[in-house]
Design a protein around this motif. Structure first.
Motif, PDB file in Angstrom:
ATOM      1  N   UNK A 135      -7.030   5.387  -8.724  1.00  0.00           N
ATOM      2  CA  UNK A 135      -6.520   4.292  -9.567  1.00  0.00           C
ATOM      3  C   UNK A 135      -5.181   3.747  -9.085  1.00  0.00           C
ATOM      4  N   UNK A 136      -4.704   4.220  -7.955  1.00  0.00           N
ATOM      5  CA  UNK A 136      -3.437   3.739  -7.410  1.00  0.00           C
ATOM      6  C   UNK A 136      -3.653   3.122  -6.034  1.00  0.00           C
ATOM      7  N   UNK A 137      -2.768   2.205  -5.680  1.00  0.00           N
ATOM      8  CA  UNK A 137      -2.813   1.576  -4.364  1.00  0.00           C
ATOM      9  C   UNK A 137      -1.456   1.701  -3.686  1.00  0.00           C
ATOM     10  N   UNK A 138      -1.483   1.893  -2.377  1.00  0.00           N
ATOM     11  CA  UNK A 138      -0.271   1.736  -1.580  1.00  0.00           C
ATOM     12  C   UNK A 138      -0.454   0.473  -0.743  1.00  0.00           C
ATOM     13  N   UNK A 139       0.392  -0.513  -1.001  1.00  0.00           N
ATOM     14  CA  UNK A 139       0.337  -1.771  -0.266  1.00  0.00           C
ATOM     15  C   UNK A 139       1.342  -1.684   0.878  1.00  0.00           C
ATOM     16  N   UNK A 140       0.829  -1.637   2.095  1.00  0.00           N
ATOM     17  CA  UNK A 140       1.679  -1.535   3.279  1.00  0.00           C
ATOM     18  C   UNK A 140       2.109  -2.938   3.705  1.00  0.00           C
ATOM     19  N   UNK A 141       3.402  -3.203   3.642  1.00  0.00           N
ATOM     20  CA  UNK A 141       3.950  -4.501   4.006  1.00  0.00           C
ATOM     21  C   UNK A 141       4.631  -4.422   5.368  1.00  0.00           C
ATOM     22  N   UNK A 142       5.138  -5.542   5.847  1.00  0.00           N
ATOM     23  CA  UNK A 142       5.790  -5.576   7.158  1.00  0.00           C
ATOM     24  C   UNK A 142       6.921  -4.564   7.277  1.00  0.00           C
ATOM     25  N   UNK A 143       7.732  -4.450   6.209  1.00  0.00           N
ATOM     26  CA  UNK A 143       8.933  -3.610   6.319  1.00  0.00           C
ATOM     27  C   UNK A 143       9.079  -2.579   5.207  1.00  0.00           C
ATOM     28  N   UNK A 144       8.088  -2.499   4.314  1.00  0.00           N
ATOM     29  CA  UNK A 144       8.188  -1.532   3.218  1.00  0.00           C
ATOM     30  C   UNK A 144       6.808  -1.265   2.648  1.00  0.00           C
ATOM     31  N   UNK A 145       6.714  -0.379   1.662  1.00  0.00           N
ATOM     32  CA  UNK A 145       5.460  -0.090   0.963  1.00  0.00           C
ATOM     33  C   UNK A 145       5.681  -0.233  -0.536  1.00  0.00           C
ATOM     34  N   UNK A 146       4.622  -0.616  -1.252  1.00  0.00           N
ATOM     35  CA  UNK A 146       4.673  -0.713  -2.705  1.00  0.00           C
ATOM     36  C   UNK A 146       3.510   0.091  -3.269  1.00  0.00           C
ATOM     37  N   UNK A 147       3.791   0.929  -4.271  1.00  0.00           N
ATOM     38  CA  UNK A 147       2.740   1.676  -4.952  1.00  0.00           C
ATOM     39  C   UNK A 147       2.529   1.053  -6.320  1.00  0.00           C
ATOM     40  N   UNK A 148       1.269   0.766  -6.643  1.00  0.00           N
ATOM     41  CA  UNK A 148       0.947   0.143  -7.923  1.00  0.00           C
ATOM     42  C   UNK A 148      -0.308   0.770  -8.495  1.00  0.00           C
ATOM     43  N   UNK A 149      -0.403   0.766  -9.815  1.00  0.00           N
ATOM     44  CA  UNK A 149      -1.594   1.321 -10.470  1.00  0.00           C
ATOM     45  C   UNK A 149      -2.637   0.221 -10.618  1.00  0.00           C
ATOM     46  N   UNK A 150      -3.627   0.222  -9.755  1.00  0.00           N
ATOM     47  CA  UNK A 150      -4.704  -0.763  -9.778  1.00  0.00           C
ATOM     48  C   UNK A 150      -5.806  -0.265  -8.855  1.00  0.00           C
ATOM     49  N   UNK A 151      -7.036  -0.668  -9.111  1.00  0.00           N
ATOM     50  CA  UNK A 151      -8.134  -0.276  -8.227  1.00  0.00           C
ATOM     51  C   UNK A 151      -8.198  -1.224  -7.037  1.00  0.00           C
ATOM     52  N   UNK A 152      -8.777  -0.751  -5.963  1.00  0.00           N
ATOM     53  CA  UNK A 152      -8.859  -1.569  -4.759  1.00  0.00           C
ATOM     54  C   UNK A 152      -9.802  -2.754  -4.961  1.00  0.00           C
TER      55      UNK A 152
END
Length: 239
Positions: free
Chosen positions: A163-180
């Motif tokens: 139920x969590x996602x790690x969004x890999x960005x150019x210079x950082x990562x964001x963790x959010x509670x959402x399905x893929x």
């Protein structure tokens, strides 16, 4: 009915019987050029990535990604007729400027009226110019009790942990509670590829690929069997 236009239709419904009823009705209408069926929104995304569709018969109640979410993410050039067993969604369906809203079980007469509505309105539909710099530039995701802006072109790849996602960005990562699957519905499908039940990748960040893996920089991601055919077909267009 306008006889000048012959259309391609796609039915997206998780009920096979509902697909068959709609397809049978459409087979009686001479202006329908082609009818295809998908069992859920994910199959629909993959189909639209590689095929032209004029008119979409879209079930609202589907697992993972609803028809409403799906309709918000597709090209405005594709006209939508919503189908559902529930009356409660009619207002939201029409707010999305759907051609019509069909309540199951769907009779031939009612479906024919909906198709006629499409033909009667299509002449007045003016295609909107596509500006990739102005459309679908970003979304907001919740992380650490804040809504954070995520620009699509900055996304390298997205990784799922249930139920969590790690969004890999150019210079950082964001963790959010959402399905893929939920976030996939919000992404512009021309720029992202689902390669695995746990991974979505940005097309522009792919550095190499094989029949088993997708490589992004120094990261190698598994290409799953269920997504392999569609992914390789998409990537082969750039060879």
């Amino acid at each position: 009915m306008n006889q000048d236009k012959h259309i391609s239709c796609l039915i997206i419904d998780d009920e096979i019987i509902a697909q068959e009823i709609i397809a049978t009705h459409l087979s009686k209408i001479s202006n329908i050029k082609k009818v295809d069926c998908c069992n859920n929104a994910i199959e629909g995304f993959n189909f639209l990535r590689n095929n032209h569709v004029d008119l979409l018969f879209l079930d609202i109640n589907m697992p993972e990604v609803s028809g409403i979410s799906f309709a918000k993410s597709i090209s405005k050039d594709i006209q939508v007729i919503f189908t559902t067993a529930y009356r409660d969604y009619a207002v939201e369906g029409f707010e999305l400027q759907a051609v019509d809203y069909l309540l199951k079980p769907i009779s031939f007469d009612r479906l024919l009226k909906a198709v006629n509505n499409y033909f009667n309105s299509y002449k007045t539909l003016k295609p909107e110019p596509i500006n990739p710099n102005a459309i679908n530039e970003f979304i907001f995701v919740r992380s650490d009790r804040r809504m954070i802006k995520v620009v699509f072109k900055s996304i390298v790849y997205i990784e799922s942990y249930s139920d969590y996602l790690k969004i890999h960005l150019d210079h950082t990562n964001i963790v959010t509670r959402e399905t893929i699957s939920a976030i996939e519905a919000k992404l512009p499908h021309n720029y992202f590829l689902r390669i695995h039940r746990s991974y979505i990748v940005s097309l522009k960040h792919i550095t190499s690929f094989t029949n088993e893996t997708i490589t992004i920089g120094k990261t190698s991601l598994t290409l799953s069997r269920s997504y392999k055919k569609d992914v390789l077909k998409t990537l082969e267009q750039f060879q």
